[in-house]
Scaffold this motif. Sequence first.
Motif, PDB file in Angstrom:
ATOM      1  N   VAL A  68       0.828  -1.216   0.000  1.00 19.61           N
ATOM      2  CA  VAL A  68       0.000   0.000   0.000  1.00 19.61           C
ATOM      3  C   VAL A  68       0.862   1.265   0.000  1.00 19.61           C
ATOM      4  O   VAL A  68       0.407   2.332  -0.366  1.00 19.61           O
ATOM      5  CB  VAL A  68      -0.982   0.074   1.195  1.00 19.61           C
ATOM      6  CG1 VAL A  68      -1.913  -1.099   1.191  1.00 19.61           C
ATOM      7  CG2 VAL A  68      -0.259   0.177   2.522  1.00 19.61           C
ATOM      8  N   THR A  77      -7.106  -3.734  -2.378  1.00 23.83           N
ATOM      9  CA  THR A  77      -7.846  -4.305  -1.252  1.00 23.83           C
ATOM     10  C   THR A  77      -7.141  -3.997   0.070  1.00 23.83           C
ATOM     11  O   THR A  77      -7.788  -3.695   1.069  1.00 23.83           O
ATOM     12  CB  THR A  77      -7.984  -5.828  -1.383  1.00 23.83           C
ATOM     13  OG1 THR A  77      -6.688  -6.416  -1.487  1.00 23.83           O
ATOM     14  CG2 THR A  77      -8.803  -6.211  -2.585  1.00 23.83           C
ATOM     15  N   ALA A 100      -5.113  -1.437   0.680  1.00 20.42           N
ATOM     16  CA  ALA A 100      -5.276  -0.003   0.955  1.00 20.42           C
ATOM     17  C   ALA A 100      -6.678   0.257   1.494  1.00 20.42           C
ATOM     18  O   ALA A 100      -6.877   1.125   2.357  1.00 20.42           O
ATOM     19  CB  ALA A 100      -5.025   0.810  -0.304  1.00 20.42           C
ATOM     20  N   GLY A 101      -7.639  -0.511   0.998  1.00 17.24           N
ATOM     21  CA  GLY A 101      -9.007  -0.392   1.497  1.00 17.24           C
ATOM     22  C   GLY A 101      -9.077  -0.750   2.971  1.00 17.24           C
ATOM     23  O   GLY A 101      -9.711  -0.059   3.769  1.00 17.24           O
ATOM     24  N   ASP A 145      -6.658  -0.532   5.071  1.00 13.42           N
ATOM     25  CA  ASP A 145      -5.969   0.532   5.797  1.00 13.42           C
ATOM     26  C   ASP A 145      -6.919   1.711   6.053  1.00 13.42           C
ATOM     27  O   ASP A 145      -6.988   2.236   7.165  1.00 13.42           O
ATOM     28  CB  ASP A 145      -4.751   0.990   4.978  1.00 13.42           C
ATOM     29  CG  ASP A 145      -3.820   1.871   5.766  1.00 13.42           C
ATOM     30  OD1 ASP A 145      -3.305   1.389   6.795  1.00 13.42           O
ATOM     31  OD2 ASP A 145      -3.627   3.041   5.388  1.00 13.42           O
ATOM     32  N   GLY A 146      -7.666   2.067   5.017  1.00 12.33           N
ATOM     33  CA  GLY A 146      -8.614   3.170   5.148  1.00 12.33           C
ATOM     34  C   GLY A 146      -9.740   2.823   6.113  1.00 12.33           C
ATOM     35  O   GLY A 146     -10.159   3.637   6.936  1.00 12.33           O
ATOM     36  N   LEU A 147     -10.226   1.577   6.015  1.00  8.39           N
ATOM     37  CA  LEU A 147     -11.301   1.122   6.898  1.00  8.39           C
ATOM     38  C   LEU A 147     -10.841   1.208   8.347  1.00  8.39           C
ATOM     39  O   LEU A 147     -11.558   1.695   9.221  1.00  8.39           O
ATOM     40  CB  LEU A 147     -11.675  -0.320   6.560  1.00  8.39           C
ATOM     41  CG  LEU A 147     -12.722  -0.967   7.451  1.00  8.39           C
ATOM     42  CD1 LEU A 147     -14.084  -0.335   7.204  1.00  8.39           C
ATOM     43  CD2 LEU A 147     -12.805  -2.460   7.219  1.00  8.39           C
ATOM     44  N   ARG A 195      -8.533   3.068   9.651  1.00 12.12           N
ATOM     45  CA  ARG A 195      -8.367   4.444  10.094  1.00 12.12           C
ATOM     46  C   ARG A 195      -9.683   5.048  10.581  1.00 12.12           C
ATOM     47  O   ARG A 195      -9.749   5.641  11.662  1.00 12.12           O
ATOM     48  CB  ARG A 195      -7.832   5.261   8.915  1.00 12.12           C
ATOM     49  CG  ARG A 195      -7.626   6.704   9.212  1.00 12.12           C
ATOM     50  CD  ARG A 195      -7.198   7.443   7.968  1.00 12.12           C
ATOM     51  NE  ARG A 195      -6.870   8.818   8.289  1.00 12.12           N
ATOM     52  CZ  ARG A 195      -6.460   9.696   7.398  1.00 12.12           C
ATOM     53  NH1 ARG A 195      -6.307   9.341   6.148  1.00 12.12           N
ATOM     54  NH2 ARG A 195      -6.196  10.930   7.759  1.00 12.12           N
ATOM     55  N   SER A 196     -10.728   4.887   9.784  1.00 16.90           N
ATOM     56  CA  SER A 196     -12.012   5.478  10.167  1.00 16.90           C
ATOM     57  C   SER A 196     -12.684   4.691  11.285  1.00 16.90           C
ATOM     58  O   SER A 196     -13.281   5.270  12.195  1.00 16.90           O
ATOM     59  CB  SER A 196     -12.943   5.550   8.953  1.00 16.90           C
ATOM     60  OG  SER A 196     -12.341   6.297   7.932  1.00 16.90           O
ATOM     61  N   ALA A 202     -13.114   3.532   2.738  1.00 18.02           N
ATOM     62  CA  ALA A 202     -12.227   2.411   2.409  1.00 18.02           C
ATOM     63  C   ALA A 202     -12.260   2.118   0.915  1.00 18.02           C
ATOM     64  O   ALA A 202     -11.226   1.884   0.294  1.00 18.02           O
ATOM     65  CB  ALA A 202     -12.634   1.172   3.205  1.00 18.02           C
ATOM     66  N   ASP A 214     -10.284   4.802  -0.812  1.00 16.89           N
ATOM     67  CA  ASP A 214      -8.839   4.573  -0.624  1.00 16.89           C
ATOM     68  C   ASP A 214      -8.363   3.476  -1.556  1.00 16.89           C
ATOM     69  O   ASP A 214      -7.295   3.569  -2.160  1.00 16.89           O
ATOM     70  CB  ASP A 214      -8.540   4.132   0.813  1.00 16.89           C
ATOM     71  CG  ASP A 214      -8.628   5.289   1.773  1.00 16.89           C
ATOM     72  OD1 ASP A 214      -8.596   6.438   1.322  1.00 16.89           O
ATOM     73  OD2 ASP A 214      -8.734   5.033   2.985  1.00 16.89           O
ATOM     74  N   ALA A 215      -9.170   2.420  -1.645  1.00 19.58           N
ATOM     75  CA  ALA A 215      -8.788   1.276  -2.467  1.00 19.58           C
ATOM     76  C   ALA A 215      -8.693   1.681  -3.932  1.00 19.58           C
ATOM     77  O   ALA A 215      -7.746   1.311  -4.623  1.00 19.58           O
ATOM     78  CB  ALA A 215      -9.788   0.137  -2.286  1.00 19.58           C
TER      79      ALA A 215
END
Lengths: 248, 253
Positions: free
Chosen positions: A145, A158, A160-161, A163-165, A167-168, B146, B149-150
């Motif tokens: 990522v 996926t 990176a997704g 990672d974002g999930l 974070r929030s 997410a 971001d992806a």
Amino acid sequence: MFSSKPRRAHRILVTGASDGIGLLLARAYARRGHHVLATGRRHIADEKTTFRSPNVIYRSADLSEPEEATRTLIETMQDIGWRRLDLAILNGATAWVGPPEDEPVNGIRNQLSVNFSAAIHLAHALAPLLFVANGQLMMVGSTSVNKAQGAFATYTATKAGLDGLCRSLAEEWQGRADVKIVHPGPTRTNMHAKAGLKLGLVRLFFMSPRRVSSAIQCAVRRKDVRRRVITRFFGFRARFSRAGKGRL
Amino acid sequence: MKALITGAAHGLGRALTEELLHQGHDVVAVDRDTEPLNALSIINAGACTVYNADLQNVGSVTRLLTNLRTHEFDLVILNAGISATGKFEDIPVVAYDRLIAVNLFAPIHLASRLVGDGLMTQKSKIVFISSLSHAVGYPGGAVYAATKDAIAAYARSVAKPFKKRRVGVLTVFPGPINTEHAKKHAPDNSDTSKRMEPQKLAKMILKAAKGRSRIYYPGSRAYFAGMFGRMFPTLATRMMRKGLYEKMKDPIH
């Protein structure tokens, strides 16, 4: 060596536990006296020899069908009487390697389901159990990522997704449950071979799964860690930190 | 020039379609609800082709790709997106499946096939629409953030391989836009005056698509918010929680 008895036996779910990092994590927690529910796609006939401990229950569940896999796991937890969960390690993942313009639709769907969708389904279903125990949700990402990876485009997406999930979600669940993510670098597991990648000697430079597994356990224990990158050289702390010392 | 716009019936996609037609280009407009596009296609007979496709459905995307086989695009804007806001555990999980299908699976599937099957001309461009949430996080829209971001990571990863095929990639990170869709998901009585008008944003995106940059935060507000989010990620997400998450009531999906 450090298998001191824990203060309290925790209940731990590990996905992707039939092989690689997940298998080692399940073994490590079981060895320390925790109760582990391990899951993977493969069937394992003899749990006791595979996990080297009677504390592990294994259920095969295919994460490429997130809804069904989640149902299977939740039902299993009800059957064995788990009403709380101290730690869930969402480690199961799959990859497809090659030029993104040649990627088959099924490959895209499979990676999105196993790596991303299943994590969301599980987090959603496990939330109440984690809240009861003030537990921890640990996701396993990838160092890809942090760098553009032409051959692993969907896999990188996926992760990176996740990672974002993380974070929030960490911010949403603050005070109720911890949400963490680790990003291991290339590891000597079978994932690359399964993705059709022949690496040869390059594998020698990869981290051993044991090393990654202990670094993940370290990240689980540390209260101040929310996101950690596990790389080849700068992580020896994990090897020397005493396992079983903290809460988990 | 021929362009493909997904999610063309409303909001930003609509503004992009209208702007491109206004500039005299050909547009292939895709949406699940093609009713609002009928008038446009009649006024711009020949220039505007409309296809009905539901991006939630893989079969529908595959059918769309078969229809697109007769075209060659200079510009593709994968704009279609949906959201689900509220507490993560309160939103039903089917809404997340929809989010992943529309915001992530469909654009990856389309981009991969459009480039792989040679439906893009030389020096063409694919534009992915991510979100400012990529930089600042989005408690209360965790799965939406997410997926965005992806898709940003996907766009970054395919930039090099697609360049070999002479296809450029641009990722846009827009902040709040003044559309019906955004209004639906914002907390009640939130200030709409700071939102960007879709018409203005459409012009900016089309201009950026002509340029060489790979990422684009449209407008100074998004630019500085993005910079702040990258410098202080934890603080930015905490501010988003205070500003949005704690004001949320019922889940909207």
